[in-house]
Write a protein that holds these residues in place. Structure first.
Motif, mmCIF file in Angstrom:
data_model
loop_
_atom_site.group_PDB
_atom_site.id
_atom_site.type_symbol
_atom_site.label_atom_id
_atom_site.label_comp_id
_atom_site.label_asym_id
_atom_site.label_seq_id
_atom_site.Cartn_x
_atom_site.Cartn_y
_atom_site.Cartn_z
ATOM 1 N N GLY A 38 79.917 68.788 35.085
ATOM 2 C CA GLY A 38 80.670 68.642 36.314
ATOM 3 C C GLY A 38 79.876 68.141 37.504
ATOM 4 N N TYR A 39 78.597 67.843 37.299
ATOM 5 C CA TYR A 39 77.755 67.408 38.410
ATOM 6 C C TYR A 39 78.327 66.166 39.092
ATOM 7 N N ALA A 40 78.707 65.178 38.318
ATOM 8 C CA ALA A 40 79.209 63.931 38.895
ATOM 9 C C ALA A 40 80.534 64.140 39.633
ATOM 10 N N GLN A 41 81.314 65.136 39.210
ATOM 11 C CA GLN A 41 82.600 65.388 39.848
ATOM 12 C C GLN A 41 82.470 66.284 41.081
ATOM 13 N N THR A 42 81.319 66.913 41.260
ATOM 14 C CA THR A 42 81.103 67.794 42.400
ATOM 15 C C THR A 42 80.825 66.957 43.650
ATOM 16 N N PHE A 50 75.505 74.350 44.714
ATOM 17 C CA PHE A 50 75.955 74.749 43.384
ATOM 18 C C PHE A 50 74.810 74.738 42.386
ATOM 19 N N LYS A 51 73.885 73.787 42.523
ATOM 20 C CA LYS A 51 72.730 73.729 41.617
ATOM 21 C C LYS A 51 71.852 74.962 41.805
ATOM 22 N N ILE A 52 71.634 75.354 43.048
ATOM 23 C CA ILE A 52 70.829 76.546 43.321
ATOM 24 C C ILE A 52 71.494 77.777 42.717
ATOM 25 N N LEU A 53 72.797 77.893 42.907
ATOM 26 C CA LEU A 53 73.522 79.023 42.330
ATOM 27 C C LEU A 53 73.435 79.011 40.804
ATOM 28 N N LYS A 54 73.624 77.838 40.213
ATOM 29 C CA LYS A 54 73.568 77.720 38.751
ATOM 30 C C LYS A 54 72.190 78.098 38.230
ATOM 31 N N ASP A 55 71.147 77.591 38.862
ATOM 32 C CA ASP A 55 69.781 77.899 38.427
ATOM 33 C C ASP A 55 69.457 79.382 38.570
ATOM 34 N N ALA A 56 70.111 80.048 39.530
ATOM 35 C CA ALA A 56 69.890 81.473 39.740
ATOM 36 C C ALA A 56 70.771 82.334 38.833
ATOM 37 N N LEU A 106 88.941 73.864 48.897
ATOM 38 C CA LEU A 106 87.686 73.184 48.598
ATOM 39 C C LEU A 106 87.873 71.671 48.531
ATOM 40 N N ALA A 107 88.955 71.241 47.907
ATOM 41 C CA ALA A 107 89.223 69.808 47.777
ATOM 42 C C ALA A 107 89.495 69.148 49.116
ATOM 43 N N THR A 108 90.150 69.873 50.022
ATOM 44 C CA THR A 108 90.524 69.243 51.293
ATOM 45 C C THR A 108 89.439 69.382 52.360
ATOM 46 N N SER A 109 88.746 70.537 52.376
ATOM 47 C CA SER A 109 87.782 70.745 53.454
ATOM 48 C C SER A 109 86.330 70.679 52.995
ATOM 49 N N ARG A 110 86.116 70.655 51.683
ATOM 50 C CA ARG A 110 84.762 70.624 51.096
ATOM 51 C C ARG A 110 83.981 71.901 51.391
ATOM 52 N N ARG A 111 84.689 72.999 51.731
ATOM 53 C CA ARG A 111 84.047 74.291 51.925
ATOM 54 C C ARG A 111 85.042 75.402 51.704
#
Length: 112
Positions: A38-42, A50-56, A106-111
């Motif tokens: 899902g990296y390319a779609q993020t 998200f990468k930091i969260l995933k790695d943790a 998330l889709a509309t505001s990116r947060r």
């Protein structure tokens, strides 16, 4: 006698494949790799977080909600008590609505 490292062996094999034209004939040659994570779609501005969260080893709240929904659905399949089934269906619907709202936000505001 020198022993090659794994990296050296891989580099040698890649160089050989490139010289022979094997790499260029691959269907995916010159295209970005899709790792299916899902990296390319993020959205770009969310990738690092998200990468930091995933790695943790931490997953987004929405993923936990999807897991809860799946567990409740599994419980629902095995219940014979109608009152319990009604309560499970209600909780599943609430979680599905909460996930949908979070994903829309998330889709509309990116947060979140």
């Amino acid at each position: 006698m020198s022993t090659k490292t794994l990296d050296e062996h891989i580099a040698e094999q890649l160089a050989h494949s490139q010289r022979s034209g094997e790499l260029q004939s691959a269907e995916s040659w010159g295209k970005p790799l899709d790792f299916g994570d899902g990296y390319a779609q993020t959205p770009e501005e969310l990738r690092m977080g998200f990468k930091i969260l995933k790695d943790a080893g931490v997953v987004p709240h929405e993923v936990e909600m999807f897991k809860q929904i799946a567990a409740l659905k599994a419980t629902l399949q095995h219940t014979t008590d109608e009152a319990e089934a009604t309560a499970l269906r209600r909780r599943i619907a609430e979680l599905q609505q909460a996930v949908a709202l979070r994903l829309e936000k998330l889709a509309t505001s990116r947060r979140l």
